[in-house]
Design a protein around this motif. Structure first.
Motif, PDB file in Angstrom:
ATOM      1  N   LEU A  58      24.026 -36.101  54.254  1.00  0.00           N
ATOM      2  CA  LEU A  58      24.391 -36.453  55.669  1.00  0.00           C
ATOM      3  C   LEU A  58      25.535 -35.666  56.089  1.00  0.00           C
ATOM      4  CD1 LEU A  58      24.406 -40.448  55.436  1.00  0.00           C
ATOM      5  CD2 LEU A  58      22.923 -38.821  56.944  1.00  0.00           C
ATOM      6  N   GLU A  59      26.536 -35.076  55.069  1.00  0.00           N
ATOM      7  CA  GLU A  59      27.625 -34.368  55.571  1.00  0.00           C
ATOM      8  C   GLU A  59      26.946 -32.816  56.031  1.00  0.00           C
ATOM      9  OE1 GLU A  59      27.370 -36.273  52.844  1.00  0.00           O
ATOM     10  OE2 GLU A  59      28.683 -37.656  53.603  1.00  0.00           O
ATOM     11  N   ASP A  60      25.722 -32.504  55.279  1.00  0.00           N
ATOM     12  CA  ASP A  60      25.150 -31.225  55.927  1.00  0.00           C
ATOM     13  C   ASP A  60      24.732 -31.261  57.211  1.00  0.00           C
ATOM     14  OD1 ASP A  60      25.889 -29.830  53.483  1.00  0.00           O
ATOM     15  OD2 ASP A  60      23.692 -30.914  52.495  1.00  0.00           O
ATOM     16  N   ILE A  61      24.254 -32.590  57.496  1.00  0.00           N
ATOM     17  CA  ILE A  61      23.578 -32.827  58.868  1.00  0.00           C
ATOM     18  C   ILE A  61      24.925 -32.695  59.953  1.00  0.00           C
ATOM     19  CG2 ILE A  61      22.683 -34.410  60.202  1.00  0.00           C
ATOM     20  CD1 ILE A  61      20.793 -35.166  57.772  1.00  0.00           C
ATOM     21  N   ALA A  62      25.983 -33.384  59.419  1.00  0.00           N
ATOM     22  CA  ALA A  62      27.075 -33.595  60.431  1.00  0.00           C
ATOM     23  C   ALA A  62      27.833 -32.153  60.722  1.00  0.00           C
ATOM     24  CB  ALA A  62      28.246 -34.433  59.873  1.00  0.00           C
ATOM     25  N   ARG A  63      27.596 -31.155  59.571  1.00  0.00           N
ATOM     26  CA  ARG A  63      27.939 -29.711  59.944  1.00  0.00           C
ATOM     27  C   ARG A  63      27.156 -28.994  60.920  1.00  0.00           C
ATOM     28  NH1 ARG A  63      30.268 -30.140  54.506  1.00  0.00           N
ATOM     29  NH2 ARG A  63      28.383 -29.858  53.928  1.00  0.00           N
ATOM     30  N   VAL A  87      17.062 -38.785  68.503  1.00  0.00           N
ATOM     31  CA  VAL A  87      17.384 -38.162  67.263  1.00  0.00           C
ATOM     32  C   VAL A  87      17.621 -39.427  66.180  1.00  0.00           C
ATOM     33  CG1 VAL A  87      19.006 -37.089  65.951  1.00  0.00           C
ATOM     34  CG2 VAL A  87      18.537 -36.333  68.121  1.00  0.00           C
ATOM     35  N   ARG A  88      16.713 -39.528  65.125  1.00  0.00           N
ATOM     36  CA  ARG A  88      17.009 -40.280  63.998  1.00  0.00           C
ATOM     37  C   ARG A  88      17.252 -39.626  62.855  1.00  0.00           C
ATOM     38  NH1 ARG A  88      12.228 -41.668  67.186  1.00  0.00           N
ATOM     39  NH2 ARG A  88      12.198 -43.842  68.179  1.00  0.00           N
ATOM     40  N   ILE A  89      18.408 -40.248  61.956  1.00  0.00           N
ATOM     41  CA  ILE A  89      18.687 -39.762  60.946  1.00  0.00           C
ATOM     42  C   ILE A  89      18.214 -40.608  60.079  1.00  0.00           C
ATOM     43  CG2 ILE A  89      20.776 -38.998  59.554  1.00  0.00           C
ATOM     44  CD1 ILE A  89      20.809 -37.697  62.306  1.00  0.00           C
ATOM     45  N   CYS A  90      17.270 -40.064  59.150  1.00  0.00           N
ATOM     46  CA  CYS A  90      16.577 -40.775  57.918  1.00  0.00           C
ATOM     47  C   CYS A  90      16.855 -40.527  56.484  1.00  0.00           C
ATOM     48  CB  CYS A  90      15.107 -40.815  58.245  1.00  0.00           C
ATOM     49  SG  CYS A  90      14.617 -40.772  60.079  1.00  0.00           S
ATOM     50  N   LYS A  91      16.892 -41.229  55.808  1.00  0.00           N
ATOM     51  CA  LYS A  91      16.794 -41.021  54.172  1.00  0.00           C
ATOM     52  C   LYS A  91      15.507 -40.986  53.729  1.00  0.00           C
ATOM     53  CE  LYS A  91      19.247 -42.498  50.135  1.00  0.00           C
ATOM     54  NZ  LYS A  91      20.040 -43.479  49.453  1.00  0.00           N
ATOM     55  N   VAL A  92      14.952 -40.038  53.158  1.00  0.00           N
ATOM     56  CA  VAL A  92      13.458 -39.792  52.514  1.00  0.00           C
ATOM     57  C   VAL A  92      13.612 -40.587  51.307  1.00  0.00           C
ATOM     58  CG1 VAL A  92      11.761 -38.253  52.011  1.00  0.00           C
ATOM     59  CG2 VAL A  92      13.308 -37.741  53.586  1.00  0.00           C
ATOM     60  N   GLU A  93      12.766 -41.421  51.114  1.00  0.00           N
ATOM     61  CA  GLU A  93      12.757 -42.386  49.805  1.00  0.00           C
ATOM     62  C   GLU A  93      11.685 -42.136  48.829  1.00  0.00           C
ATOM     63  OE1 GLU A  93      13.867 -46.389  50.748  1.00  0.00           O
ATOM     64  OE2 GLU A  93      15.805 -45.580  51.027  1.00  0.00           O
ATOM     65  N   ARG A  94      10.664 -41.570  49.552  1.00  0.00           N
ATOM     66  CA  ARG A  94       9.364 -41.318  48.671  1.00  0.00           C
ATOM     67  C   ARG A  94       8.430 -40.200  49.461  1.00  0.00           C
ATOM     68  NH1 ARG A  94       5.606 -46.141  48.355  1.00  0.00           N
ATOM     69  NH2 ARG A  94       6.879 -46.957  49.885  1.00  0.00           N
ATOM     70  N   GLU A  95       7.975 -39.484  48.552  1.00  0.00           N
ATOM     71  CA  GLU A  95       7.305 -38.174  49.010  1.00  0.00           C
ATOM     72  C   GLU A  95       6.271 -37.940  48.139  1.00  0.00           C
ATOM     73  OE1 GLU A  95       9.896 -34.583  49.593  1.00  0.00           O
ATOM     74  OE2 GLU A  95       8.034 -33.485  50.042  1.00  0.00           O
ATOM     75  N   TYR A  96       4.968 -37.629  48.748  1.00  0.00           N
ATOM     76  CA  TYR A  96       3.833 -37.114  48.019  1.00  0.00           C
ATOM     77  C   TYR A  96       2.869 -36.373  48.845  1.00  0.00           C
ATOM     78  CZ  TYR A  96       1.820 -41.390  50.400  1.00  0.00           C
ATOM     79  OH  TYR A  96       1.428 -42.040  51.418  1.00  0.00           O
ATOM     80  N   GLY A  97       1.847 -35.942  48.284  1.00  0.00           N
ATOM     81  CA  GLY A  97       1.033 -34.968  49.352  1.00  0.00           C
ATOM     82  C   GLY A  97      -0.360 -34.525  48.583  1.00  0.00           C
ATOM     83  N   PHE A  98      -0.914 -33.509  49.302  1.00  0.00           N
ATOM     84  CA  PHE A  98      -2.367 -33.055  48.811  1.00  0.00           C
ATOM     85  C   PHE A  98      -2.222 -31.522  49.117  1.00  0.00           C
ATOM     86  CE2 PHE A  98      -6.466 -32.199  50.890  1.00  0.00           C
ATOM     87  CZ  PHE A  98      -7.222 -32.146  49.581  1.00  0.00           C
TER      88      PHE A  98
END
Lengths: 100, 100
Positions: A58-63, A87-98
């Motif tokens: 979040l600090e990187d986002i603020a900078r 603008v929506r600041i979100c925490k990515v909690e899971r990730e997957y793909g193909f």
């Protein structure tokens, strides 16, 4: 990308297609790439525009939000480019793909 | 939308523009709208496609992932529609915006 990290979802409706905006958008993307904690960016524009940038903290986002050229763009966004944005600041909690 | 809620960021590169996909995408959007906890959806397709759907809880997202027609679409996505995709489950932690 290694979890956890943060995603910034920026959605917008533009006032009109705008060359000035396009140049600024490209410049800002290059700038963001040079910022600490920057992990990547995805964007698409159709009926609405969507930009998602990925950051370590979040600090990187603020900078990034406080960065000078970005501040300038935020002002122009309100005065000229956008009819509306969110603008929506979100925490990515899971990730997957193909991959084919 | 009232915080906290969750955003699902779906980004993709399609194999080719696909009428079958477009019909399924519209059908799924209508279905999602009828699911519990559904809060909204944003999407755009340009060089890459982006769909972001918004849900009240992680459980709502899991139910949506398990929904029958959605399962069917996930299979078709891998066998036909997508060259590549990525799903990121995110917690929206802050939100703000601008309206002209």
């Amino acid at each position: 990308m290694e979890l956890p990290y943060y995603a910034v979802i920026f959605t917008s409706k533009q006032t009109s297609v705008n060359r000035d905006y396009q140049m600024a958008a490209q410049h800002l993307e290059e700038l963001a790439q040079g910022m600490s904690g920057f992990l990547g960016i995805d964007h698409a524009r159709a009926d609405i525009g969507i930009t998602i940038s990925y950051w370590k903290t979040l600090e990187d986002i603020a900078r990034w939000k406080a960065q000078r050229d970005h501040q300038e763009a935020q002002k122009k966004g309100k005065s000229q480019w956008y009819e509306q944005y969110r603008v929506r600041i979100c925490k990515v909690e899971r990730e997957y793909g193909f991959d084919r």
